[in-house]
Design an enzyme around this catalytic site. Sequence first.
Site, PDB file in Angstrom:
ATOM      1  N   GLY A 290      36.376  40.415  47.430  1.00  0.00           N
ATOM      2  CA  GLY A 290      37.043  39.580  48.433  1.00  0.00           C
ATOM      3  C   GLY A 290      38.091  38.659  47.841  1.00  0.00           C
ATOM      4  O   GLY A 290      38.578  38.841  46.726  1.00  0.00           O
ATOM      5  N   SER A 291      38.441  37.619  48.608  1.00  0.00           N
ATOM      6  CA  SER A 291      39.581  36.760  48.271  1.00  0.00           C
ATOM      7  C   SER A 291      39.377  35.967  46.990  1.00  0.00           C
ATOM      8  O   SER A 291      40.338  35.493  46.383  1.00  0.00           O
ATOM      9  CB  SER A 291      39.864  35.797  49.426  1.00  0.00           C
ATOM     10  OG  SER A 291      38.735  34.974  49.670  1.00  0.00           O
ATOM     11  N   THR A 292      38.140  35.780  46.562  1.00  0.00           N
ATOM     12  CA  THR A 292      37.915  34.989  45.334  1.00  0.00           C
ATOM     13  C   THR A 292      38.468  35.683  44.098  1.00  0.00           C
ATOM     14  O   THR A 292      38.616  35.056  43.049  1.00  0.00           O
ATOM     15  CB  THR A 292      36.412  34.732  45.124  1.00  0.00           C
ATOM     16  OG1 THR A 292      35.734  35.988  45.101  1.00  0.00           O
ATOM     17  CG2 THR A 292      35.850  33.882  46.250  1.00  0.00           C
TER      18      THR A 292
END
Length: 299
Positions: A290-292
């Site tokens: 994901g975005s992390t």
Amino acid sequence: MFNKKIDSRIKLVLLFFLSFFVVIFLKVIYIEMVDYKKLVALANDLWSRDLPLEANRGLILDRNGVVLADNITTTSLVLVPNQIEDKEEVSRVLANILKVSVDEMKSHVYKKTSIERVHPEGRRLSFEVADKINSYEFSGVYLVKESKRYYPYGETLSHVLGYVGIDNQGLGGIELMYDSYLTGENGAIKYFSDAKGGKINLSEIYLEPASGMNITLTIDINIQLAVERELNNVESTLRPDNSLGIVVDPNTLEILAMSSRPTFNPNNYKLFSTEVLNRNLPIWMTYEPGSTFKNVDTI
């Protein structure tokens, strides 16, 4: 002329026998002075018997020295069938104490072997059961020390630590990966017996077992317990099919905590399915970060 031939033959015979006895004499000297260690070793193999003493596995510790995988001492039943005087009575009493059939116990008591380990009924006995057996003082019936793995935090960090089998062999996790380091060297009580298995009145020899090496993890048990607590909260409120959590030190990339659900208790691993035991989700399961994990551009 005839007498001379007889004298020559007598001399040859005497020389032959003299040479024969000289060879025997030299052979005896060689055995007594040079090769005696080999013969002593062979004699000990014939006379000596070993009652096994299991070594402790090395401890598994967290980064602060807290014990995550420990050992507790138990006892196991070992028989020397040739030393048992009343096999019928011994079979009946042991069967009653161990809650097995008399026929099953007879298969151990009457077995034609020098030493018989009663497995699995006689393994990892409680102190209460061991005391009952010991109270009868049967000849040829021995209780020997064994080490049983114990995980004081139960389900905590179970997939990382892994678990061990009845013979203290690593079957998963750290226990399996570093089994050769954690496994100690077994000892024994060495006693001496005659050809029929009867005990010879010689002093027993105690060979002390050597414990395995300890292993220290980067895990912090306090952080691990916090992760376990949060995963339990997720389980109770959202009831997901699975969940996982990892805590990493951003400076060193050391793993401080790792856990997942479903989990198991390594003290009673037989109660859980192979699927649960062998799937450490944080390193086994593929998932989208994901975005992390987006790239960060620098100017």
